[in-house]
Motif scaffolding. Structure first.
Motif, PDB file in Angstrom:
ATOM      1  N   ARG A   1       9.609  14.674 -11.614  1.00 12.66           N
ATOM      2  CA  ARG A   1       8.731  13.716 -10.942  1.00 12.66           C
ATOM      3  C   ARG A   1       9.085  12.294 -11.348  1.00 12.66           C
ATOM      4  N   ASN A   2       9.309  12.085 -12.643  1.00 13.42           N
ATOM      5  CA  ASN A   2       9.656  10.746 -13.126  1.00 13.42           C
ATOM      6  C   ASN A   2      11.005  10.277 -12.557  1.00 13.42           C
ATOM      7  N   TYR A   3      11.895  11.254 -12.382  1.00 11.06           N
ATOM      8  CA  TYR A   3      13.174  10.907 -11.770  1.00 11.06           C
ATOM      9  C   TYR A   3      12.956  10.411 -10.337  1.00 11.06           C
ATOM     10  N   LEU A   4      12.050  11.083  -9.628  1.00 10.53           N
ATOM     11  CA  LEU A   4      11.725  10.649  -8.259  1.00 10.53           C
ATOM     12  C   LEU A   4      11.100   9.257  -8.269  1.00 10.53           C
ATOM     13  N   CYS A   5      10.245   8.994  -9.258  1.00 10.86           N
ATOM     14  CA  CYS A   5       9.611   7.670  -9.364  1.00 10.86           C
ATOM     15  C   CYS A   5      10.665   6.581  -9.539  1.00 10.86           C
TER      16      CYS A   5
ATOM     17  N   ASN B   1      11.343   3.734  -6.891  1.00  7.31           N
ATOM     18  CA  ASN B   1      10.791   2.477  -7.405  1.00  7.31           C
ATOM     19  C   ASN B   1       9.267   2.477  -7.378  1.00  7.31           C
ATOM     20  N   VAL B   2       8.723   3.579  -7.872  1.00  9.73           N
ATOM     21  CA  VAL B   2       7.269   3.747  -7.942  1.00  9.73           C
ATOM     22  C   VAL B   2       6.900   3.881  -9.412  1.00  9.73           C
ATOM     23  N   PRO B   3       5.808   3.241  -9.855  1.00 10.11           N
ATOM     24  CA  PRO B   3       5.406   3.361 -11.267  1.00 10.11           C
ATOM     25  C   PRO B   3       5.214   4.822 -11.660  1.00 10.11           C
TER      26      PRO B   3
ATOM     27  N   ILE C   1       0.823  -1.216   0.000  1.00 12.18           N
ATOM     28  CA  ILE C   1       0.000   0.000   0.000  1.00 12.18           C
ATOM     29  C   ILE C   1       0.850   1.255   0.000  1.00 12.18           C
ATOM     30  N   ARG C   2       2.075   1.120   0.550  1.00 10.24           N
ATOM     31  CA  ARG C   2       2.927   2.304   0.619  1.00 10.24           C
ATOM     32  C   ARG C   2       3.271   2.809  -0.770  1.00 10.24           C
ATOM     33  N   LYS C   3       3.495   1.894  -1.727  1.00  4.84           N
ATOM     34  CA  LYS C   3       3.796   2.322  -3.096  1.00  4.84           C
ATOM     35  C   LYS C   3       2.591   3.022  -3.729  1.00  4.84           C
TER      36      LYS C   3
END
Length: 1185
Positions: free
Chosen positions: A1166-1170, A1174-1176, A1100-1102
C-alpha cells in the motif's frame, strides 16, 4: 375424488371451468409437418433434438382434453414418421426419435384409436419382428421405441393367415437354428411382460391379440397360461421385482380373458382362479396389483357365466332414439317384465361364482378408489348374467356396505356399485324403497377423523347414483321419491363443504330435472344453482340458499340440514357460514324457526361438544337478530317473536358457561368470540334491559380484551373484533339514560379502566383496549375525549420497552381516527367533547409522528403497519375536517402531511406505495369541499391529471416511479421524495431498483444543463444524507444510489470545476458514515462512492485516493479485495487519475497482490502505491491503554 382439505373457491365464471375445452380444430398442422420434416437434420445435435421434442410436446399436450381434433391429421403424421423408420439410411438415434414422436401422439389420442392406422399386412410382420428383436430391453432411453413396436406387432398379428406360412419350408437342419414366427413372437411377449417400463403394458396387449389367434390358441394357449401361472406363483409382491412380474402376468391374463372366446378360456378359468386365490392380493399394499386382481376376477366370472342379456332387467324405453320417437305415449310406461320359472332353467351357475362375487364385494371396501371402481363395474357386469333371485341377493349384499359400522371406503364402493346396477337396469324398482334411504344418508355422509373428516368421495358417488337413477327409471317409478331426492340434492349443491360435491349434486339435479321432469321448480333452481354458480362457497350459503329456500318444498329441509348437520361441523368456516345462512333463511319460515329450530338449539348452546356449542351459540345469535329485523319492519316488539322463556335462556347462556368454566383453555378461543357475538346481537335486538346479566357481559368483554396475549395468534383477531363489536352494541343499548346521555358512574369507570390498560406491559392488551376506546359511541366519549386522545397518543409513542409494539401503535391510530369520526368537529367546541382548535394539533402530530415509524423485528418491517394506519387516519381526519371545519387544517399540518405522503409514495414496498399514492391523490382531488393549503396544488393537478389518477397502477414500479419523480421539480416535495427514492434505488428488488433508478436518471438528464436546478438538487441530496447519518435504513441505500448517479454521469457539470463543494461535502459525509463501522455492506457501498468521486478534479482527488488506499489495508479481507478490485476498474475507467508512466506499475500491484495476506506485508504494498501516486501514507494510530 376430492380430498377433505382446504377448498380453493372459484369465482364461478365459465372461463374458469371451460378454459381447457375451447379449441375448435388442430391448427398447428404446418408446424408439426415442419418439425417432423426437420428430424432428419435435427437428430445430429442434442440441443436441436431436445428443442424439437419439447415443441412437439407443447403442441400435442394442448389437445389432451380434446384429442379427437387430431383424428384428421393422424394418418399423414404416421406416414411421415414411418418413412423415417423404414428408411434404411436412418440412424438408430433418428429412429428412436421418430418412435418417441409416435408415442407422444398415442399418449394424447390413445393407443386404441391410433393403433388402427398402423400398417398390418403380411409384409410388415417380419420387419417389425426384426426391429423389436434388435432392441435392448434394459436401455431406459428408448422405452418409447419398444412400447410402440410391441403395439405395432400386436396389430400385425391380426393378419388372417396361419403364421406357419410365413416360415416357409423349415428343414430339419434349419429348425435347429431358426425358430418359427409364432415362437419368436411368443418369446418376445414373454420377455417384455417382466420388464419394469411401459413396454410391459404393450406386451399384455400383444398377448391378448396374439394368443387368441385360431392357430396360436390351439398350439400355444395352454402352455402360455401354464407359464403365466407358474411365474405368478413364484413371484411375491413383497419385492419390487416380484411386483413388476405379477403386474405383467395379471395384465396379460386380464387382457387374454377379455379378448379371448369364452369356449377357449373356460377350460382354464378354474386353474387361473385358484392360482389367483393363492396369491392373496387383497393383503398386498400395491394398489395396481389389487386393481388388476379385481379386474381379472371379474373377467373370470364373465367367462364362467354364459353371455346373455337378463330378460328380467328393467328397461326404460329403447336404446334407439328413432324407436323412442316412434313410440306412442301409451307405450312409454313399460311395466316390469314378467318372470317365468322356465327362464331360470337356462342359467348354469358354476360354484366358483360365489367366490368371485365375494371377492368383488370385498373389493368394494378396498382402501383405493381405482380398486373399488373396478369392483363396482365387475358387480354390474356379473349381475346382468345372473338369475333374478341371485341378482337380488347381490343387491342385498351391496346394501350391507351401508352400515355405520363400515368405513367410508365401503360406503363409497357401495354407491359406485348401486350406480352401475341402476345404470344397467339391474336394480329393479321394487328395490328402490330400500336403496333411496341409503343414498339420502350417503349424500350427507361426513365422518369426523381427528381435526377433519372423511366422506367427500362418498357424497360425490351418491350424486353419481342420483344421476344414474335419473337416466335409468321412468318418472312414474321415481314419483314417490322425488321430494326427498330433490331436497337432498339441493342441500348438497348449496351446503356441501367440498366444491366437487356441490358441482356433482348440481349436475345430478340438472339430470333429474331434464330426464324426470318432476323435480319441483327445477328450472328456476338450476338457473340460480348451476354448475358454475355453486363454485363459490360463500355465494352458495348466503345468496343461492335464500333463493332456493323461497320454494316451500325446500325450506324446511334446508333449515333442518343447517341446524342438525352444519352448525356442529368440524370446520369453523362452515359453522359460521351456516349461522349466517340461518339468519338469511329466517324470514322464509319465521314460525318454524322460532317454534321448532330455536328451542332445539338452546340446549346445544350449553352442551358438552365444543363445535356444537360454538355453532349453536352463533346460530341463536343470528336467528335472534333476524327475528328482531322482521319485528322492526312490521313495527312490532321482538317479544312478539320470542317469548320470555326463550329470551331468559338466551341471556343466561353466558352465566352458564362461566359457571362451567368453559371460557378457559383452547375451547375458550371459540367460546369467547361466539358469546361476544351473542351479546352484540342481543344488544342490537332491543330485548330490554337484562338486569344483572349486563355486568356479566361487560366482565366477559373486559376479560377477553385483557387476556388476548394468552390465546393463540390465529384466534386473537377474531376475539378482538368480536369483543369490540359487542362493547359498542352493549354501550349503545344499555348504558344510555332516557335523556340520551351516559350514566356518569359507568362512563367514568369504563373509560378510566380502558385508558389505564393502554399502558399494560402486554402488547395485545393495548391493542384490545385501544380498539375498544375507538368503538365507544359518542355519548360515552362526551367529557372524556381529551382523556381518551391523550391515552391513545401515549400508546403511539416509541419508548425503550415498547419499541416492538407495532401492532398496538397501529390499533391506537385506528382508534384515534374512529374516535374523531365519532365525535365530529367544531372549531369553537370543547376539547373534551369534539375536535376543536385545542385538540386537532394533538391528533395531527400523533398521526404525522407515526409516519416515520420504521421499526423492524424478526417479522420484517413491522413499521409499515403503523405507517399504513397513520396514512388512513390522516385521510379520514382531514376529510372530516374539510367537510365540517376546514379552518382547523393549518398550512403547516397540510404541508407536513402531503410531504410525508409523497415520501411514502416513493418507497420500495409496492403495496404501501400504492396505498400512500391513493391517499395522496384522494386528498388532492377531494372536493366536498377541497382540502385547503395543499402545496403546489396547480402543479400537482397538472402532473397527476384526474383522468389518469384512477387508471394508474401505483403498485407497479414501471408505472409509479416515472410519475412520482416529477415531484422532484417542486421544492416543497423534493427532500421527501428524494428520501423515499434513496431507499428504492438502493434496494434489493430488481424491478423496483431498475424503474426507480431509470426514472431518477431521466429527471436528472432534464436538468443537466441547468446549473441552478442541479445545484439545488445536490444540496437537497446532501441534506438527506446529513439528516440520515448513521441511519442504516437510509444511508446504505443512499450510498448505493450515489454510486449509480456518479457512474451514470449525473454530476458531469460539477466535474468541470476543480474542488467542487459538492464533492468535498459528499466526501466528508461518506467518511463520517463509515467511521468506526464494522458493517461490510456499508463499507463496500462507501468504496463505490469513493471510486465515483475520483472523477472530480483538484486536491480533493488526493483525499479520495487516500481514503481508498486506507481501505486497501482494512482489517476485513473482503473489504481489502473489494477496494483493490474497484480501484483497478476505476483506473481503467478514468484515465486521467494518475499519469501513464506509473499506470502499469499501479495496475500490476493491484492485480498481482494477494489481498488475503497478513496486514504488515500488505501495508508495504500500500505504501508503495502511495509513493507511486504521490498520496500521503496513512500512519498507524496507537490504541489507548
Amino acid at each position: 375424488m376430492a380430498a377433505d382439505g382446504s377448498e380453493h373457491e372459484e369465482d364461478g365464471s365459465p372461463d374458469v371451468i371451460a378454459r381447457g375445452n375451447i379449441l375448435e380444430s388442430f391448427t398447428e398442422g404446418t408446424e408439426i409437418r415442419d418439425l417432423i420434416g426437420s428430424l432428419r437434420v435435427a437428430w445430429e445435435e442434442l440441443v436441436n433434438r431436445e428443442v424439437c421434442i419439447q415443441r412437439f410436446v407443447v403442441i400435442v399436450d394442448k389437445y389432451q382434453e380434446q384429442p379427437h381434433l387430431l383424428d384428421p391429421h393422424l394418418e399423414w403424421m404416421l406416414d411421415m414418421l414411418l418413412d423415417i423408420i423404414r428408411d434404411k439410411t436412418s440412424s438408430a438415434v433418428l429412429i428412436h426419435l421418430a418412435f418417441k414422436f409416435l408415442y407422444l401422439i398415442s399418449k394424447v389420442r390413445g393407443y386404441k384409436t391410433f393403433l388402427r392406422l398402423f400398417p398390418h399386412e403380411v409384409v410388415d410382420v417380419h420387419p417389425v419382428l426384426e426391429m423389436i428383436s434388435a432392441q435392448n430391453p434394459s436401455d431406459h432411453e428408448t422405452w418409447e421405441t419398444r412400447y410402440m413396436l410391441l403395439l405395432w406387432l400386436s396389430m400385425t398379428c391380426l393378419i388372417p393367415f396361419d403364421l406357419s406360412r410365413l416360415d416357409g419350408n423349415l428343414s430339419s437342419e434349419a429348425s435347429e437354428t431358426r425358430r418359427s414366427t409364432m415362437d419368436q413372437i411368443l418369446e418376445i411377449a414373454k420377455s417384455y411382460l417382466v420388464v419394469s417400463d411401459k413396454a410391459r403394458d404393450a406386451a399384455a396387449v400383444l398377448v391378448s391379440k396374439f394368443v387368441t389367434r385360431p392357430d396360436v390358441k390351439q398350439k400355444r394357449m395352454a402352455d402360455f397360461l401354464n407359464w403365466c401361472l407358474s411365474t405368478l406363483s413364484k413371484a411375491t409382491y413383497l419385492t419390487m421385482e416380484g411386483t413388476v412380474t405379477m403386474d405383467g402376468m395379471l395384465q396379460a391374463l386380464a387382457q387374454l380373458f377379455k379378448h379371448g372366446k369364452r369356449e377357449d378360456c373356460l377350460p382354464h378359468a378354474s386353474a387361473v382362479l385358484s392360482a389367483l386365490d393363492s396369491c392373496r392380493l387383497s393383503d398386498s399394499n400395491q394398489t395396481i396389483l389389487r386393481k388388476l386382481g379385481t379386474k381379472l376376477v371379474q373377467r373370470l366370472g364373465l367367462t364362467f357365466l354364459k353371455t346373455k342379456v337378463a330378460k328380467w332387467r328393467y328397461q326404460r324405453g329403447s336404446r334407439c332414439l328413432a324407436a323412442n320417437l316412434l313410440q306412442s305415449p301409451s307405450d312409454t310406461q313399460a311395466p316390469e317384465p314378467s318372470h317365468s320359472p322356465e327362464e331360470d332353467e337356462e342359467y348354469d351357475i358354476p360354484e366358483e361364482i360365489e367366490n368371485i362375487v365375494e371377492q368383488l364385494l370385498v373389493g368394494l371396501k378396498d382402501k383405493d378408489t381405482i380398486v373399488r371402481w373396478s369392483a363396482a363395474k365387475g358387480i354390474g357386469r356379473l349381475t346382468g348374467r345372473l338369475p333374478k333371485e341371485l341378482a337380488d341377493d347381490v343387491v342385498g349384499s351391496v346394501l350391507d356396505c351401508f352400515s355405520f359400522q363400515e368405513t367410508n371406503n365401503a360406503w363409497h364402493g357401495g354407491c359406485l356399485a348401486l350406480a352401475e346396477l341402476g345404470r344397467r337396469g339391474l336394480l329393479l324398482p321394487s328395490r328402490l324403497p330400500d336403496v333411496v334411504p341409503v343414498i339420502l344418508k350417503a349424500l350427507i355422509y361426513d365422518e369426523k377423523r381427528g381435526a377433519c373428516s372423511v366422506g367427500s368421495n362418498v357424497r360425490d358417488a351418491a350424486c353419481y347414483v342420483c344421476w344414474a337413477f335419473a337416466r335409468a327409471y321412468e318418472p312414474l317409478e321415481m314419483k314417490s321419491f322425488v321430494n326427498p331426492i330433490a331436497s337432498a340434492l339441493v342441500v348438497a349443491a348449496v351446503f356441501d363443504r367440498d366444491i366437487n360435491c356441490r358441482r356433482a349434486a348440481s349436475a345430478a339435479f340438472q339430470e333429474n330435472v331434464g330426464r324426470q321432469g318432476t323435480f319441483p321448480h327445477g328450472i328456476d333452481i338450476l338457473t340460480a344453482a348451476d354448475y358454475f354458480s355453486v363454485g363459490n362457497q360463500a355465494n352458495c350459503y348466503l345468496n343461492i340458499s335464500v333463493f332456493v329456500a323461497g320454494f316451500a318444498e325446500y325450506t324446511k329441509p334446508m333449515i333442518d340440514h343447517l341446524a342438525e348437520m352444519k352448525i356442529n361441523h368440524w370446520d369453523s368456516v362452515i359453522r359460521e357460514l351456516s349461522t349466517k345462512a340461518l339468519h338469511n333463511l329466517t324470514p322464509t319460515a319465521p314460525d318454524y324457526i322460532r317454534k321448532d329450530v330455536l328451542p332445539r338449539l338452546l340446549p346445544l348452546a350449553t352442551g358438552s361438544d365444543l363445535h356444537t356449542r360454538h355453532g349453536a351459540i352463533l346460530a341463536c345469535a343470528e336467528i335472534t337478530h333476524a327475528l328482531y329485523k322482521m319485528a322492526s319492519k312490521s313495527n312490532r316488539p321482538v317479544s312478539d317473536y320470542l317469548d320470555s322463556e326463550i329470551l331468559c335462556e338466551l341471556i343466561a347462556i353466558n352465566q352458564k358457561l362461566q359457571e362451567r368454566q368453559l371460557f378457559r383453555g383452547l375451547g375458550g378461543e371459540l367460546m369467547r368470540p361466539a358469546v361476544c357475538c351473542l351479546i352484540e346481537k342481543l344488544s342490537l335486538s332491543g330485548i330490554g334491559h337484562p338486569g344483572q346479566a349486563v355486568a356479566g357481559w361487560q366482565s366477559l368483554i373486559n376479560d377477553s380484551l385483557k387476556n388476548l396475549h394468552l390465546v393463540s395468534s390465529s384466534s386473537r383477531p377474531r376475539i378482538k373484533e368480536a369483543a369490540v363489536s359487542a362493547l359498542s352494541a352493549l354501550c349503545d343499548a344499555f348504558y344510555r339514560n332516557p335523556a340520551g346521555d351516559a350514566d356518569p358512574a359507568v362512563q367514568g369507570d369504563l373509560v378510566t379502566l380502558y385508558v389505564a390498560e393502554l399502558q399494560s406491559a402486554e402488547e395485545m392488551t393495548r391493542c384490545g383496549f385501544s380498539l375498544a376506546l375507538g368503538a365507544l359511541p359518542r355519548f360515552m366519549l362526551r367529557f372524556k375525549l381529551q382523556q381518551v386522545l391523550e391515552g391513545l397518543r401515549n400508546v403511539t409513542l416509541i419508548t425503550g420497552r415498547d419499541v416492538r409494539f407495532a401492532e398496538s401503535r397501529r390499533d391506537a391510530l385506528k382508534a384515534i381516527a374512529r374516535v374523531c369520526q365519532t365525535v365530529g368537529a367544531k372549531a369553537d367546541g370543547c376539547q373534551t367533547e369534539v375536535l376543536c382548535a385545542e385538540n386537532v394539533p394533538l391528533v395531527y402530530n400523533t398521526l404525522l409522528g407515526c409516519m416515520n415509524d420504521y421499526t423492524t423485528d424478526s417479522r420484517g418491517d413491522v413499521g409499515t403497519w403503523v405507517r399504513e394506519a397513520a396514512m388512513a387516519g390522516l385521510m379520514d381526519v382531514t376529510m372530516l375536517l374539510a367537510r365540517s371545519e376546514p379552518g382547523l387544517i393549518t398550512e403547516d399540518f397540510c404541508r407536513r402531511m402531503m410531504c410525508s405522503l409523497s415520501q411514502q409514495s416513493a418507497e420500495k414496498i409496492d403495496r404501501f406505495r400504492a396505498h400512500a399514492a391513493s391517499v395522496f391523490l384522494g386528498l388532492l382531488y377531494f372536493d366536498k369541499p377541497s382540502v385547503p393549503h395543499i402545496p403546489h396544488r396547480e402543479d400537482l393537478e397538472r402532473l397527476f391529471p384526474r383522468s389518469q389518477a384512477d387508471s394508474l397502477n401505483w403498485g407497479a414500479p414501471s408505472q409509479a416511479f416515472p410519475q412520482i419523480t416529477q415531484l422532484l421539480g417542486l421544492p416543497t416535495y423534493r427532500y421527501y421524495v428524494l428520501t423515499g427514492l434513496a431507499v428504492s434505488v438502493g434496494g434489493l428488488t430488481e424491478s423496483t431498483v431498475r424503474y426507480s433508478a431509470q426514472s431518477l436518471f431521466d429527471y436528472l438528464r432534464l436538468i443537466q444543463s441547468d446549473a441552478e436546478s442541479l445545484d439545488s438538487f445536490s444540496k437537497t441530496l446532501l441534506q438527506v444524507f446529513r439528516d440520515n447519518q448513521h441511519n442504516d435504513r437510509v444511508s446504505v441505500p443512499l450510498m448505493k444510489m450515489l454510486d449509480q448517479m456518479l457512474a451514470n454521469g449525473c454530476f458531469d457539470l460539477f466535474t468541470l470545476e476543480e474542488n467542487h463543494p459538492f464533492a468535498e461535502r459528499l466526501l466528508l459525509l461518506t467518511k463520517e458514515e463509515i467511521r468506526k463501522t464494522k458493517d461490510v455492506q456499508k463499507l463496500r457501498s462507501s468504496v463505490a462512492v469513493f471510486c465515483g468521486l475520483v472523477q472530480f478534479p483538484g486536491e480533493i482527488r488526493k483525499k479520495i485516493l487516500f481514503q481508498l488506499l486506507l481501505l486497501v489495508c482494512h482489517p476485513f479481507p473482503i473489504i481489502r479485495k473489494t477496494t483493490a478490485s474497484q480501484v483497478y476498474e476505476m483506473l481503467l475507467t478514468y484515465d486521467d487519475v494518475i499519469g501513464p508512466e506509473i499506470l502499469d506499475d499501479v495496475m500490476a500491484v493491484l492485480s498481482d497482490t494477494n489481498w488475503d495476506a497478513d496486514l504488515p506485508s500488505l501495508r508495504e504494498k500500500r505504501n508503495y502505491l502511495c509513493d507511486l501516486m504521490n498520496v500521503p501514507k496513512p500512519t498507524l494510530v496507537a490504541k489507548g491503554p
